[in-house]
Design an enzyme around this catalytic site. Structure first.
Site, PDB file in Angstrom:
ATOM      1  N   TYR A  25       0.845  -1.207   0.000  1.00 18.53           N
ATOM      2  CA  TYR A  25       0.000   0.000   0.000  1.00 18.53           C
ATOM      3  C   TYR A  25       0.876   1.251   0.000  1.00 18.53           C
ATOM      4  CZ  TYR A  25      -2.554   3.914   2.007  1.00 18.53           C
ATOM      5  OH  TYR A  25      -3.038   5.172   2.237  1.00 18.53           O
ATOM      6  N   ALA A  80      -1.660   9.370   4.116  1.00 18.36           N
ATOM      7  CA  ALA A  80      -2.809   8.946   4.919  1.00 18.36           C
ATOM      8  C   ALA A  80      -2.397   7.873   5.930  1.00 18.36           C
ATOM      9  CB  ALA A  80      -3.878   8.392   3.983  1.00 18.36           C
ATOM     10  N   SER A 107      -2.072  14.869   6.662  1.00 24.33           N
ATOM     11  CA  SER A 107      -3.139  14.522   5.722  1.00 24.33           C
ATOM     12  C   SER A 107      -4.504  14.677   6.387  1.00 24.33           C
ATOM     13  CB  SER A 107      -2.957  13.069   5.274  1.00 24.33           C
ATOM     14  OG  SER A 107      -4.101  12.600   4.605  1.00 24.33           O
ATOM     15  N   TYR A 131      -8.651  17.977   1.473  1.00 23.51           N
ATOM     16  CA  TYR A 131      -9.506  17.487   0.397  1.00 23.51           C
ATOM     17  C   TYR A 131     -10.810  18.258   0.526  1.00 23.51           C
ATOM     18  CZ  TYR A 131      -6.623  13.311  -0.600  1.00 23.51           C
ATOM     19  OH  TYR A 131      -5.621  12.446  -0.969  1.00 23.51           O
ATOM     20  N   THR A 157      -5.128  19.447  -2.349  1.00 24.21           N
ATOM     21  CA  THR A 157      -4.794  18.403  -3.321  1.00 24.21           C
ATOM     22  C   THR A 157      -5.733  18.519  -4.519  1.00 24.21           C
ATOM     23  OG1 THR A 157      -4.007  17.011  -1.536  1.00 24.21           O
ATOM     24  CG2 THR A 157      -4.546  15.898  -3.611  1.00 24.21           C
ATOM     25  N   LYS A 230      -1.540  21.400  -4.609  1.00 27.00           N
ATOM     26  CA  LYS A 230      -0.695  20.190  -4.641  1.00 27.00           C
ATOM     27  C   LYS A 230      -1.161  19.264  -5.756  1.00 27.00           C
ATOM     28  CE  LYS A 230       0.632  16.145  -1.920  1.00 27.00           C
ATOM     29  NZ  LYS A 230       0.118  14.980  -2.633  1.00 27.00           N
ATOM     30  N   HIS A 254       1.460  12.865  -7.089  1.00 29.70           N
ATOM     31  CA  HIS A 254       0.878  12.094  -5.985  1.00 29.70           C
ATOM     32  C   HIS A 254       1.701  10.823  -5.735  1.00 29.70           C
ATOM     33  CE1 HIS A 254      -3.164  12.259  -3.793  1.00 29.70           C
ATOM     34  NE2 HIS A 254      -2.590  11.210  -3.247  1.00 29.70           N
ATOM     35  N   ARG A 257       0.725   7.623  -7.673  1.00 28.23           N
ATOM     36  CA  ARG A 257      -0.368   6.766  -7.187  1.00 28.23           C
ATOM     37  C   ARG A 257      -1.687   7.057  -7.869  1.00 28.23           C
ATOM     38  NH1 ARG A 257       0.991   4.530  -2.292  1.00 28.23           N
ATOM     39  NH2 ARG A 257      -1.044   4.603  -1.325  1.00 28.23           N
ATOM     40  N   ASP A 286       7.534  17.194  -5.171  1.00 32.64           N
ATOM     41  CA  ASP A 286       7.742  15.909  -4.499  1.00 32.64           C
ATOM     42  C   ASP A 286       7.655  14.798  -5.532  1.00 32.64           C
ATOM     43  OD1 ASP A 286       5.062  15.019  -4.891  1.00 32.64           O
ATOM     44  OD2 ASP A 286       4.423  15.611  -2.898  1.00 32.64           O
ATOM     45  N   GLY A 288       9.791  10.786  -5.671  1.00 34.51           N
ATOM     46  CA  GLY A 288      11.020  10.068  -6.025  1.00 34.51           C
ATOM     47  C   GLY A 288      12.285  10.607  -5.397  1.00 34.51           C
ATOM     48  N   GLY A 309       7.531  11.769   0.791  1.00 35.80           N
ATOM     49  CA  GLY A 309       6.380  11.013   1.278  1.00 35.80           C
ATOM     50  C   GLY A 309       6.804   9.672   1.825  1.00 35.80           C
ATOM     51  N   ARG A 310       7.094   8.730   0.927  1.00 35.53           N
ATOM     52  CA  ARG A 310       7.438   7.371   1.372  1.00 35.53           C
ATOM     53  C   ARG A 310       8.663   7.330   2.292  1.00 35.53           C
ATOM     54  NH1 ARG A 310       5.716   7.098  -3.845  1.00 35.53           N
ATOM     55  NH2 ARG A 310       3.962   5.725  -4.323  1.00 35.53           N
TER      56      ARG A 310
HETATM   57  C1  FNR Z   1       0.261   9.723  -0.325  1.00 38.07           C
HETATM   58  N1  FNR Z   1       0.037  11.005  -0.835  1.00 38.07           N
HETATM   59  C2  FNR Z   1      -1.045  11.735  -0.370  1.00 38.07           C
HETATM   60  N2  FNR Z   1      -1.258  12.998  -0.840  1.00 38.07           N
HETATM   61  C3  FNR Z   1      -2.296  13.726  -0.391  1.00 38.07           C
HETATM   62  O1  FNR Z   1      -2.459  14.859  -0.845  1.00 38.07           O
HETATM   63  N3  FNR Z   1      -3.114  13.243   0.587  1.00 38.07           N
HETATM   64  C4  FNR Z   1      -2.969  11.998   1.113  1.00 38.07           C
HETATM   65  O2  FNR Z   1      -3.707  11.594   2.001  1.00 38.07           O
HETATM   66  C5  FNR Z   1      -1.917  11.193   0.585  1.00 38.07           C
HETATM   67  N4  FNR Z   1      -1.752   9.916   1.019  1.00 38.07           N
HETATM   68  C6  FNR Z   1      -0.672   9.172   0.598  1.00 38.07           C
HETATM   69  C7  FNR Z   1      -0.472   7.888   1.104  1.00 38.07           C
HETATM   70  C8  FNR Z   1       0.669   7.169   0.756  1.00 38.07           C
HETATM   71  C9  FNR Z   1       0.873   5.785   1.315  1.00 38.07           C
HETATM   72  C10 FNR Z   1       1.624   7.743  -0.119  1.00 38.07           C
HETATM   73  C11 FNR Z   1       2.895   7.001  -0.483  1.00 38.07           C
HETATM   74  C12 FNR Z   1       1.410   8.994  -0.655  1.00 38.07           C
HETATM   75  C13 FNR Z   1       0.997  11.594  -1.800  1.00 38.07           C
HETATM   76  C14 FNR Z   1       2.142  12.302  -1.073  1.00 38.07           C
HETATM   77  O3  FNR Z   1       1.693  13.478  -0.461  1.00 38.07           O
HETATM   78  C15 FNR Z   1       3.276  12.709  -2.028  1.00 38.07           C
HETATM   79  O4  FNR Z   1       2.759  13.442  -3.119  1.00 38.07           O
HETATM   80  C16 FNR Z   1       4.109  11.535  -2.549  1.00 38.07           C
HETATM   81  O5  FNR Z   1       4.205  10.511  -1.587  1.00 38.07           O
HETATM   82  C17 FNR Z   1       5.497  12.000  -2.936  1.00 38.07           C
HETATM   83  O6  FNR Z   1       6.244  10.988  -3.506  1.00 38.07           O
HETATM   84  P1  FNR Z   1       7.328  10.084  -2.719  1.00 38.07           P
HETATM   85  O7  FNR Z   1       8.179  10.994  -1.880  1.00 38.07           O
HETATM   86  O8  FNR Z   1       6.527   9.128  -1.887  1.00 38.07           O
HETATM   87  O9  FNR Z   1       8.053   9.423  -3.827  1.00 38.07           O
END
Ligand code: FNR
Length: 362
Positions: A25, A80, A107, A131, A157, A230, A254, A257, A286, A288, A309-310
């Protein structure tokens, strides 16, 4: 935490800590995951051209973001359900950001509430990710709570009319753990009329699919906080957001995703930066970012800050607050090394000519 010396080490270690469905996830991207890979690969196609004999006496990574000083141009992107990674959840990452002097974004879909995060990390520079819900009153109340709790900006977002297709989540029939609550929505659930296990469905149904630019105007009209859009990838959208009064643009897909087949964020960053040169708007990116080198390249191409993020989730899963701090410190150390060896010791020295695309050397 000292045994972890790269963000990849943390990701590898997280694989051993998290159950496979949760790991997938967090880690995976939409459909074929081409954009997920590209977000990282595109950084590798950029090369740094260092200046030598610059009389370097140290690195100074400090910068200001919307008027607030941060210790380095690396902040935390919203994600999240952070208690999925570690029982301390959002509070641990916010405290890590506070200790490291940088920005934490909460978030809407968090497992610690706005107020819990604010009281655990009162001195962190906190942003709230918004949101817009079908019932605008729900969004308005969240915004008011974030303002009251001392959050400094809203991150709207704009790339999620529907959720992207993540195949592993479908294969795993992924569902958040029963005991985890969407903490900002608890007030909508009195024990008598709504069971806890309906909460995630309820919030899912609240989502507004039909957002338009009018909603950006609306959000601006209900808050004094600066609004950051965003999820912008097109220069013309960045200009629209600036004209609607947004104070910042976060170039983001995002974390790959939402939609696959998109460019890597670092690839579109320069177009967005160029389009906004006559506007008083800060541009962040953001997607990578896993090394200090990546941060450097993003700054060279015009980002005022990058968000991760990750990487924060891997740090959290492996070591709670300490793991997130170690993650941020690895990025800091790597960036300090890069700026000095590249001959550009302050953030202001990092100009676009410091980075070239690999194709320019052929
Ligand atoms: C996200 N991201 C995200 N963005 C947002 O606006 N609201 C959210 O609730 C979430 N939830 C979310 C969950 C998970 C598990 C991930 C991995 C990402 C997107 C996040 O804010 C961001 O744009 C990316 O994660 C950036 O990329 P990297 O750093 O993960 O590669």
């Amino acid at each position: 935490m000292e045994k972890y010396i790269s963000l990849q080490d943390f990701e590898d270690a997280a694989t051993n800590v998290l159950a496979k469905p949760a790991m997938e996830y967090f880690r995976n991207g939409a459909t074929e995951q081409q954009t997920l890979a590209e977000n990282r690969l595109a950084f590798r196609r950029l090369r740094i051209l260092p200046k030598c004999l610059m009389g370097i006496t140290g690195a100074d990574l400090r910068t200001t973001i919307l008027g607030h000083e941060v210790s380095m141009p690396v902040g935390i992107a919203p994600s999240a359900m952070q208690k999925t990674a570690h029982h301390d959840g959002e509070v641990a990452i916010a405290k890590a950001a506070q200790a490291e002097g940088t920005i934490y974004t909460l978030s809407t879909a968090s497992t610690c509430s706005i107020e819990e995060v604010a009281s655990a990390a009162p001195d962190a520079i906190k942003w709230f990710q918004v949101y817009v819900f079908r019932d605008r009153e729900v969004t308005r109340k969240l915004v008011m709570r974030a303002e009251k709790a001392g959050f400094k900006a809203l991150l709207l977002t704009v790339d999620t009319p529907v959720f992207g297709i993540i195949r592993s989540d479908i294969r795993n029939s992924y569902a958040f753990a029963e005991h985890l609550k969407l903490a900002n929505f608890v007030e909508y659930f009195s024990k008598s009329d709504n069971a806890d296990d309906d909460m995630k469905d309820y919030v899912g149904k609240l989502f507004e699919k039909t957002l338009t630019w009018e909603d950006v105007k609306w959000l601006k009209s209900i808050t004094k906080l600066p609004v950051i859009a965003k999820g912008i990838l097109r220069a013309e959208d960045a200009v629209k957001a600036a004209e609607m009064g947004c104070s910042g643009i976060l170039v983001s897909n995002h974390g790959a995703r939402q939609l696959d087949g998109l460019p890597a964020t670092i690839e579109v960053l320069p177009e967005v930066v160029d389009a906004l040169k006559n506007y008083n708007v800060e541009v962040y990116m953001d997607g990578g970012v896993t090394t200090g080198n990546d941060v450097y390249k993003a700054l060279a191409l015009g980002a005022k800050m990058v968000l991760v993020g990750r990487p924060a989730l891997w740090g959290l899963a492996v070591g709670g607050q300490a793991g997130v701090q170690r993650t941020l410190n690895i990025l800091r150390t790597e960036l300090e090394s890069t700026v000095q060896i590249a001959g550009t010791p302050t953030v202001a020295d990092i100009t676009r000519d410091m980075v070239r695309h690999e194709s320019s050397f052929r």
